[in-house]
Write a protein that holds these residues in place. Structure first.
Motif, PDB file in Angstrom:
ATOM      1  N   MET A   1       0.847  -1.180   0.000  1.00  0.00           N
ATOM      2  CA  MET A   1       0.000   0.000   0.000  1.00  0.00           C
ATOM      3  C   MET A   1       0.891   1.242   0.000  1.00  0.00           C
ATOM      4  SD  MET A   1      -3.155  -1.171   0.284  1.00  0.00           S
ATOM      5  CE  MET A   1      -3.715  -2.824   0.533  1.00  0.00           C
ATOM      6  N   ALA A   2       0.334   2.308  -0.485  1.00  0.00           N
ATOM      7  CA  ALA A   2       1.062   3.567  -0.559  1.00  0.00           C
ATOM      8  C   ALA A   2       0.151   4.689  -0.056  1.00  0.00           C
ATOM      9  CB  ALA A   2       1.494   3.838  -1.996  1.00  0.00           C
ATOM     10  N   TRP A   3       0.740   5.843   0.171  1.00  0.00           N
ATOM     11  CA  TRP A   3      -0.004   7.005   0.635  1.00  0.00           C
ATOM     12  C   TRP A   3       0.372   8.218  -0.186  1.00  0.00           C
ATOM     13  CZ3 TRP A   3       1.540   3.086   3.667  1.00  0.00           C
ATOM     14  CH2 TRP A   3       0.617   2.558   4.558  1.00  0.00           C
ATOM     15  N   VAL A   4      -0.570   9.149  -0.287  1.00  0.00           N
ATOM     16  CA  VAL A   4      -0.294  10.451  -0.872  1.00  0.00           C
ATOM     17  C   VAL A   4      -0.699  11.483   0.179  1.00  0.00           C
ATOM     18  CG1 VAL A   4      -2.535  10.610  -2.043  1.00  0.00           C
ATOM     19  CG2 VAL A   4      -0.615  11.966  -2.861  1.00  0.00           C
ATOM     20  N   ASP A   5       0.179  12.463   0.400  1.00  0.00           N
ATOM     21  CA  ASP A   5      -0.100  13.527   1.368  1.00  0.00           C
ATOM     22  C   ASP A   5      -0.659  14.729   0.631  1.00  0.00           C
ATOM     23  OD1 ASP A   5       0.842  12.163   3.693  1.00  0.00           O
ATOM     24  OD2 ASP A   5       2.885  12.492   2.992  1.00  0.00           O
ATOM     25  N   LEU A   6      -1.875  15.117   0.982  1.00  0.00           N
ATOM     26  CA  LEU A   6      -2.529  16.264   0.363  1.00  0.00           C
ATOM     27  C   LEU A   6      -2.029  17.566   0.992  1.00  0.00           C
ATOM     28  CD1 LEU A   6      -6.191  14.898   0.206  1.00  0.00           C
ATOM     29  CD2 LEU A   6      -4.382  14.741  -1.515  1.00  0.00           C
ATOM     30  N   PRO A   7      -2.135  18.695   0.288  1.00  0.00           N
ATOM     31  CA  PRO A   7      -1.700  19.977   0.853  1.00  0.00           C
ATOM     32  C   PRO A   7      -2.400  20.305   2.180  1.00  0.00           C
ATOM     33  CG  PRO A   7      -2.095  20.221  -1.484  1.00  0.00           C
ATOM     34  CD  PRO A   7      -2.571  18.835  -1.103  1.00  0.00           C
TER      35      PRO A   7
END
Length: 75
Positions: A1-7
């Motif tokens: 699994m991976a993550w993306v950090d939003l502003p």
């Protein structure tokens, strides 16, 4: 699994499987579940498609913002 950090500081968990050059298919879960609901379909779909599943904010492995305003449709 991976993550993306939003502003906004929210972290969204996602999973990506299948051939990179294949046609993408994005599956979004319903209320109170997570991307794991798609696991029965994952193996079959990822053979032919670039399959992307994700956890909406407040669900599964994504961030759970405490502020109610963090859950508006535009965000």
């Amino acid at each position: 699994m991976a993550w993306v950090d939003l502003p906004s500081g929210v972290r969204i968990r996602y999973d990506e499987r299948g051939p990179r050059g294949a046609r993408p298919v994005v599956l979004a879960h319903g209320f109170s579940v997570s991307l794991e609901m798609w696991m029965p379909q994952t193996q079959a779909l990822s053979q032919e498609y670039r399959l992307i599943t994700w956890d909406a904010r407040g669900h599964g492995g994504s961030s759970v913002p405490a502020e109610v305003d963090a859950y508006t449709m535009p965000l």
